[in-house]
Motif scaffolding. Structure first.
Motif, PDB file in Angstrom:
ATOM      1  N   PHE A  77      49.476  48.260  15.429  1.00 57.74           N
ATOM      2  CA  PHE A  77      50.857  47.803  15.509  1.00 57.74           C
ATOM      3  C   PHE A  77      51.657  48.288  14.310  1.00 57.74           C
ATOM      4  N   GLN A  78      52.961  48.428  14.527  1.00 53.50           N
ATOM      5  CA  GLN A  78      53.875  48.829  13.467  1.00 53.50           C
ATOM      6  C   GLN A  78      54.016  47.674  12.467  1.00 53.50           C
ATOM      7  N   ASN A  79      53.816  47.983  11.176  1.00 54.30           N
ATOM      8  CA  ASN A  79      53.829  46.929  10.163  1.00 54.30           C
ATOM      9  C   ASN A  79      54.341  47.483   8.832  1.00 54.30           C
ATOM     10  N   PRO A  80      55.540  47.037   8.387  1.00 53.29           N
ATOM     11  CA  PRO A  80      56.411  46.040   8.998  1.00 53.29           C
ATOM     12  C   PRO A  80      57.120  46.584  10.241  1.00 53.29           C
ATOM     13  N   GLN A  81      57.499  45.666  11.106  1.00 50.91           N
ATOM     14  CA  GLN A  81      58.123  46.024  12.378  1.00 50.91           C
ATOM     15  C   GLN A  81      59.633  46.134  12.224  1.00 50.91           C
ATOM     16  N   LEU A  82      60.237  46.955  13.079  1.00 50.59           N
ATOM     17  CA  LEU A  82      61.688  47.076  13.076  1.00 50.59           C
ATOM     18  C   LEU A  82      62.345  45.732  13.360  1.00 50.59           C
ATOM     19  N   THR A  83      63.433  45.474  12.667  1.00 50.18           N
ATOM     20  CA  THR A  83      64.250  44.305  12.969  1.00 50.18           C
ATOM     21  C   THR A  83      65.123  44.603  14.193  1.00 50.18           C
ATOM     22  N   GLU A  84      65.884  43.606  14.625  1.00 52.59           N
ATOM     23  CA  GLU A  84      66.800  43.834  15.745  1.00 52.59           C
ATOM     24  C   GLU A  84      67.800  44.934  15.405  1.00 52.59           C
ATOM     25  N   ALA A  85      68.294  44.930  14.158  1.00 52.62           N
ATOM     26  CA  ALA A  85      69.215  45.989  13.733  1.00 52.62           C
ATOM     27  C   ALA A  85      68.514  47.339  13.707  1.00 52.62           C
ATOM     28  N   GLY A  86      67.235  47.347  13.327  1.00 52.11           N
ATOM     29  CA  GLY A  86      66.478  48.590  13.303  1.00 52.11           C
ATOM     30  C   GLY A  86      66.242  49.153  14.693  1.00 52.11           C
ATOM     31  N   LEU A  87      65.931  48.265  15.637  1.00 57.37           N
ATOM     32  CA  LEU A  87      65.759  48.720  17.014  1.00 57.37           C
ATOM     33  C   LEU A  87      67.043  49.351  17.537  1.00 57.37           C
TER      34      LEU A  87
END
Length: 358
Positions: A77-87
């Motif tokens: 898994f992606q870590n750290p994961q994209l935030t909503e703004a990143g997505l």
């Protein structure tokens, strides 16, 4: 894009978008990543190790991304994961906007693949009346599947406006726009088949999506799930140049055993697990292209501070032209040498599960 008027139109669109991207990147791309996890999002184990570090090799937007692997269950898994703004930032102008025409053309030409996915359902339900394709994009799967299942009503679900375009173009009978878990209660037990083709890896919470699928499938109906296979040998051999890593869009990579167990826990019976059939024979070609594209100077994009000058554009063209023999060789190896042996050599880049809701 050889038409000068099309080139000018694209250059004007890029220039118009550049100020907004410049504002988004004023403080750097780190703000698009959330807090780093210390436990596996699939099983809760704290035994994590770094699997891969890479950059955005397709759009070349700024940022660095890390994939971790759980030592206990194998989940990647992606870590750290994209935030909503990143997505929003990294999806922007990929499937829509600047990238819409290119991606629509790419997906629109894959009719044989879509028909193959539809045929995977025939041994278990040869004539489903209703089918929901989750993450349908512009609805190209639904359009292709009609040749195999002409009596089936195909609906599409997506959170982008592509699903509404699919309805206008007649590729889907009904468009559902939004997040699947939010829409699932109003779709409860409506569908004979729900499909998720290369959708779960994009989800921030795959388990929530699977529970939504269980809600939308009628009792006795079926779920088709197709995802990249993180246990493919190509994932190790090609490293960051393995296309299915697709950073930063792909957030979760679920080993087949994990997905089988979770579906069973939810009340499904897994009827089939396929590896050779969903394998897309492009791994070597994509790896060569990603490496060439990474080495060559960038083509103009609105997230670049300034458009590249003429010498850089000429150098890019020369490097890509020099890489044509390697691209052709990789294509022949993918299709003629590797494809027939992909499953035997554990090189298949995806797997598909067919499950029945009990």
């Amino acid at each position: 894009m050889s038409d000068p008027s099309e080139k000018r139109a694209r250059a004007e669109r890029v220039a118009a978008l550049r100020p907004a991207y410049r504002a988004d990147l004023a403080t750097g791309p780190a703000r698009f990543l959330g807090v780093r996890r210390t436990t596996c999002p699939w099983c809760g184990s704290g035994r994590l190790s770094e699997r891969l570090r890479t950059t955005d090799l397709l759009q070349h937007k700024p940022g660095r991304f890390t994939l971790d692997r759980c030592a206990d269950c194998g989940h990647v898994f992606q870590n750290p994961q994209l935030t909503e703004a990143g997505l929003e930032f990294y999806y922007r102008d990929f499937y829509d906007g600047l990238g819409e025409q290119r991606m629509s053309g790419t997906f629109g030409r894959r009719t044989a693949m879509y028909e193959g996915r539809a045929r995977a359902m025939l041994p278990y339900d040869p004539a489903p009346k209703t089918w929901l394709d989750v993450g349908t994009g512009h609805g190209h799967f639904c359009a292709g599947a009609r040749a195999v299942l002409p009596g089936t009503s195909f609906d599409g679900l997506d959170f982008t406006d592509g699903v509404e375009l699919a309805a206008r173009e007649g590729r889907v009978d009904q468009a559902h726009r939004g997040a699947f878990p939010d829409l699932a209660p109003e779709l409860a037990a409506r569908y004979d088949v729900v499909s998720m083709f290369h959708y779960l890896e994009h989800s921030t919470d795959p388990d929530r999506e699977l529970r939504a699928a269980h809600q939308a499938v009628r009792p006795g109906g079926h779920l088709l799930v197709e995802v990249p296979d993180p246990d493919s040998r190509y994932a190790r051999l090609l490293g960051r140049w393995w296309l299915p890593w697709l950073q930063p869009q792909h957030l979760h990579f679920i080993p087949a055993g994990n997905l089988r167990r979770r579906l069973t826990e939810l009340g499904f019976t897994v009827l089939a697990e396929q590896h050779a059939e969903p394998h897309d024979p492009v791994d070597l070609l994509a790896a060569v292209w990603l490496a060439l594209d990474h080495a060559a100077p960038r083509e103009d994009a609105p997230w670049l501070p300034e458009p590249p000058g003429t010498p850089w554009r000429a150098l890019r063209g020369a490097l890509l032209l020099a890489g044509v023999p390697a691209l052709l060789t990789a294509t022949l190896l993918d299709r003629l040498a590797i494809r027939p042996l992909a499953q035997r050599l554990h090189l298949a880049n995806a797997y598909r599960l067919v499950a029945r809701r009990e």
